[in-house]
Design an enzyme around this catalytic site. Structure first.
Site, short mmCIF file in Angstrom:
data_model
loop_
_atom_site.label_atom_id
_atom_site.label_comp_id
_atom_site.label_asym_id
_atom_site.label_seq_id
_atom_site.Cartn_x
_atom_site.Cartn_y
_atom_site.Cartn_z
N HIS A 49 -4.18 4.16 -3.03
CA HIS A 49 -3.79 2.84 -3.54
C HIS A 49 -3.37 1.80 -2.34
O HIS A 49 -3.16 2.21 -1.45
CB HIS A 49 -2.44 3.00 -4.17
CG HIS A 49 -2.01 2.29 -5.19
ND1 HIS A 49 -1.35 1.00 -5.02
CD2 HIS A 49 -2.36 2.46 -6.62
CE1 HIS A 49 -1.40 0.32 -6.23
NE2 HIS A 49 -1.79 0.99 -7.16
N ASP A 96 -3.94 7.24 -12.06
CA ASP A 96 -5.26 7.90 -12.78
C ASP A 96 -5.23 9.19 -12.49
O ASP A 96 -6.32 9.95 -13.36
CB ASP A 96 -6.16 6.93 -12.45
CG ASP A 96 -6.35 5.64 -12.80
OD1 ASP A 96 -5.86 5.45 -13.94
OD2 ASP A 96 -6.78 4.73 -12.11
C1 SDX Z 1 -5.50 1.48 -10.20
O1 SDX Z 1 -3.66 -2.02 -7.72
C2 SDX Z 1 -2.97 -1.48 -8.71
O2 SDX Z 1 -1.84 -1.69 -8.82
C3 SDX Z 1 -3.87 -0.77 -9.56
C4 SDX Z 1 -3.22 0.29 -10.35
C5 SDX Z 1 -2.47 -0.29 -11.59
O3 SDX Z 1 -1.56 0.07 -12.23
O4 SDX Z 1 -3.18 -1.51 -11.89
O5 SDX Z 1 -2.24 1.12 -9.76
C6 SDX Z 1 -4.23 1.24 -11.20
O6 SDX Z 1 -6.18 0.87 -10.15
C7 SDX Z 1 -5.38 2.74 -9.48
C8 SDX Z 1 -6.47 3.10 -8.44
C9 SDX Z 1 -7.47 4.04 -9.29
N1 SDX Z 1 -8.86 3.92 -8.40
C10 SDX Z 1 -9.08 4.94 -7.80
O7 SDX Z 1 -8.40 6.29 -7.86
C11 SDX Z 1 -10.54 5.07 -7.01
C12 SDX Z 1 -10.30 5.72 -5.70
N2 SDX Z 1 -9.49 5.05 -4.85
C13 SDX Z 1 -9.82 4.09 -3.97
O8 SDX Z 1 -11.14 3.60 -4.23
C14 SDX Z 1 -8.96 3.01 -2.96
O9 SDX Z 1 -7.87 4.12 -2.68
C15 SDX Z 1 -8.40 1.82 -3.93
C16 SDX Z 1 -9.38 1.21 -4.60
C17 SDX Z 1 -7.30 2.42 -5.04
C18 SDX Z 1 -7.74 0.98 -2.91
O10 SDX Z 1 -8.53 0.46 -2.17
P1 SDX Z 1 -8.19 -0.20 -0.98
O11 SDX Z 1 -6.76 -0.54 -0.79
O12 SDX Z 1 -9.18 -1.42 -0.51
O13 SDX Z 1 -8.36 0.91 0.24
P2 SDX Z 1 -9.71 1.09 1.11
O14 SDX Z 1 -10.76 1.50 0.10
O15 SDX Z 1 -9.98 -0.18 2.23
O16 SDX Z 1 -9.24 2.40 1.93
C19 SDX Z 1 -8.54 2.38 2.99
C20 SDX Z 1 -8.78 3.73 3.92
C21 SDX Z 1 -10.31 3.91 3.98
O17 SDX Z 1 -10.30 4.65 5.16
P3 SDX Z 1 -10.76 4.17 6.52
O18 SDX Z 1 -11.98 3.59 6.47
O19 SDX Z 1 -9.64 3.18 7.02
O20 SDX Z 1 -10.70 5.34 7.51
O21 SDX Z 1 -8.41 4.94 2.93
C22 SDX Z 1 -9.50 5.81 2.68
C23 SDX Z 1 -10.79 4.75 2.90
O22 SDX Z 1 -12.07 5.39 3.09
N3 SDX Z 1 -9.46 5.86 1.26
C24 SDX Z 1 -9.94 7.02 0.83
C25 SDX Z 1 -9.72 7.09 -0.66
N4 SDX Z 1 -8.78 5.71 -0.80
C26 SDX Z 1 -8.83 5.23 0.29
N5 SDX Z 1 -10.74 7.94 1.05
C27 SDX Z 1 -11.17 9.06 0.05
N6 SDX Z 1 -10.77 8.67 -1.22
C28 SDX Z 1 -10.08 7.83 -1.66
N7 SDX Z 1 -9.58 7.77 -2.99
#
Ligand code: SDX
Length: 392
Positions: A261, A315
Site C-alpha cells: 500500500h 483487498d
Molecule cells: C487499494 O490508495 C488507497 O488508499 C487504495 C485503497 C483504497 O481504499 O482506496 O486502499 C484500495 O487500491 C488497495 C491496493 C490494491 N492493489 C493491490 O493489491 C495490487 C498489489 N499492490 C501493489 O501493486 C502496490 O503495493 C500498490 C499499487 C498498492 C502501491 O503502489 P506504490 O505505492 O506505487 O508502491 P510500489 O509499486 O512503488 O512498490 C514499492 C516497493 C517496490 O519494491 P522496490 O522496487 O522498492 O524494491 O514495494 C514493492 C515494489 O516492488 N511492492 C510489492 C508489492 N507492493 C509493493 N512487491 C510485491 N508485491 C506487492 N504487492
C-alpha cells in the site's frame, strides 16, 4: 510558486485539504470524520456512515430515518436504463457495465445545479440508491433473467444480496456485508477519489464524477485487486505451492495481489477486520477452501517482504468474505464501487465547497522547435518499447 521536484505517482504530495478521513499508515489507523473504523464497524451501518462522511456528522435518529427512507424510495431503475443494459454483452466486465450506467444516469437527472443543496442531496441519494440495483441487475440480466425489483422491507445490504441471489439473506450474512461496505466507504485521496475530485473540479455533473471514479477503481492496482486475489489463490492451488509461487513472482518482479500500500506500512486495519468477518462466516457456513492458502501466503510474504512494509491490504481478505456470501468473483470490484460511492460523493461535495479546477504542471522532456518533415522523407517513429508493454 513553482515546485520543480517530480514524484512519480505524486507520492507524498498533498493535492487537497480534507476533513473527511484520516490515515496513519505507520500505526494502522483509519478514521472517518475522526471516528475509528473499528468503532464504526462495531456500532454503525453503511448508510449511517455514508451520512457521516457526506454531511460531516453522525445523523440524529430522525435524520437517519429520513435518509434511509429517501434511499429506499429511489432504488428502482428507469426501464430505459434496464433496456440499455439488455444490449450489453454478457461477457463484458460488470465494472464496465457499471461505469456506463453511472454515466447514463446523468441523461435522466442531468440538471447541473451545483449551487443548490436540494440538487446535491438528490444526486447523493439517487447514486447511493441506484448503484447497487445496477450491479445486481447486470448480474441477473447477463444470465438471461429479468432483474429483481428492490424490496422496501429490506435494509441496504440485505436488499442488495436479495436482488443478487434472489433469496433473502441470513441476518449474519447481511450484517457482515453491511460492515464490508462501511469498511470500503472511504480512504482519503486514493486513485479513484482523486479521479472523482479532478472530474468534480470541472463542475461537471455528479453522475460523470462517479463514472470516472468507477473507471479508475477498476484497475488491478486499485479496487480490481480483490478479484485478482481470488484468481491468484486459485492459481496457487495448495498450501505447498505458496513458496514456489511467491518465489516465481519475486523473480519475475510481479506484484502479489492484495499486498502492499502507498500509505500503510503495516497490515491494513480494514484487512484485520475483514479477516475477522471471514472467520465469523466460516464458523457459521464452513471454511473457505482458499483460506489456508491465504494464511500461508500472508506469512510467506511477511517473511520475505515485511522489511519493505508489505502486508495485506483491504483487498486481500474481502474476496473470501464475498465468496461466502455467494457473490461472483467479477462482482467484487463493483461491490467495492457500491461502498466507495459514499466516499466519492463526500469528496465531490467537499470539492464543490472550495473549488478550483485541478490543473497541475509537468516537466517537459520532449523536443523543441522540431522541423516538420514532409511525408515522403519520413522514417518510422514507432517506439519499439511499446511492443514490450509491461503490465505488472
Ligand atoms: C487499494 O490508495 C488507497 O488508499 C487504495 C485503497 C483504497 O481504499 O482506496 O486502499 C484500495 O487500491 C488497495 C491496493 C490494491 N492493489 C493491490 O493489491 C495490487 C498489489 N499492490 C501493489 O501493486 C502496490 O503495493 C500498490 C499499487 C498498492 C502501491 O503502489 P506504490 O505505492 O506505487 O508502491 P510500489 O509499486 O512503488 O512498490 C514499492 C516497493 C517496490 O519494491 P522496490 O522496487 O522498492 O524494491 O514495494 C514493492 C515494489 O516492488 N511492492 C510489492 C508489492 N507492493 C509493493 N512487491 C510485491 N508485491 C506487492 N504487492
Amino acid at each position: 510558486m513553482t515546485f520543480c521536484e517530480y514524484r512519480p505517482g505524486l507520492e507524498g504530495i498533498p493535492a487537497t485539504q480534507s476533513s473527511i478521513s484520516f490515515v496513519d499508515g505507520q500505526n494502522g489507523i483509519l478514521e472517518y470524520r475522526g471516528i475509528t473504523i473499528e468503532d464504526l464497524a462495531q456500532h454503525s451501518t453503511f448508510l449511517e456512515t455514508s451520512y457521516l462522511l457526506i454531511w460531516g456528522g453522525l445523523p440524529t435518529e430522525e435524520e437517519l430515518a429520513e435518509f434511509e427512507h429517501e434511499i429506499r424510495y429511489h432504488r428502482r431503475l428507469k426501464y430505459r436504463i434496464r433496456d440499455m443494459m439488455k444490449c450489453f454483452p454478457e461477457s463484458g466486465h460488470p465494472m464496465d457495465a457499471l461505469q456506463a450506467c453511472a454515466a447514463a444516469l446523468g441523461l435522466f437527472y442531468s440538471r447541473r445545479a451545483l449551487d443548490n443543496p436540494i440538487y446535491i442531496r438528490d444526486a447523493v441519494v439517487r447514486l447511493l440508491a441506484k448503484i447497487p440495483t445496477i450491479v445486481a441487475a447486470f448480474q441477473l440480466m447477463r444470465k438471461g433473467n429479468d432483474p429483481i425489483q428492490p424490496r422496501d422491507d429490506l435494509d441496504y445490504a440485505a436488499n442488495f444480496l436479495y436482488m443478487l441471489t434472489e433469496r433473502e439473506p441470513d441476518p449474519l450474512a447481511a450484517r457482515i456485508f453491511d460492515i464490508c461496505l462501511l469498511l470500503h466507504a472511504e480512504h482519503t485521496i486514493n486513485a479513484s477519489t482523486f479521479s472523482a475530485m479532478v472530474t468534480a473540479s470541472t463542475l461537471t455533473d455528479p453522475y460523470g464524477v462517479i463514472a470516472s471514479a468507477v473507471g479508475t477503481l477498476a484497475g488491478p492496482l486499485h479496487g480490481g485487486a480483490n478479484e485478482e486475489v481470488i484468481m491468484m489463490l486459485e492459481e496457487i492451488g495448495s498450501v505447498d505451492n505458496v513458496e514456489p509461487y511467491l518465489e516465481s513472482c519475486l523473480q519475475r518482479k510481479s506484484k502479489i495481489m492484495g499486498f502492499g500500500h502507498r500509505v500503510y506500512k503495516v497490515k491494513d486495519p480494514r484487512a484485520i477486520i475483514l479477516q475477522n468477518l471471514a472467520e465469523q462466516l466460516f464458523e457459521k457456513f464452513g471454511r473457505d477452501e482458499y483460506y489456508d492458502i491465504a494464511l500461508a501466503l500472508e506469512k510467506a510474504v511477511s517473511d520475505r517482504l515485511g522489511h519493505k512494509g508489505i502486508y495485506p491490504n483491504v483487498d486481500f481478505f474481502s474476496g473470501l468474505v464475498y465468496r461466502k456470501l455467494g457473490i461472483p468473483t467479477d462482482l467484487f470490484t463493483p461491490v467495492f464501487a457500491i461502498a466507495r460511492t459514499a466516499g466519492w460523493l463526500a469528496h465531490w461535495k467537499e470539492q464543490l465547497g472550495e473549488n478550483r479546477i485541478f490543473r497541475p504542471t509537468q516537466i517537459y522532456t520532449g523536443a523543441r522547435n522540431a522541423p516538420y518533415v514532409s511525408l515522403e522523407k519520413r522514417h518510422s517513429a514507432h517506439d519499439e518499447s511499446l511492443l514490450n508493454f509491461v503490465t505488472s
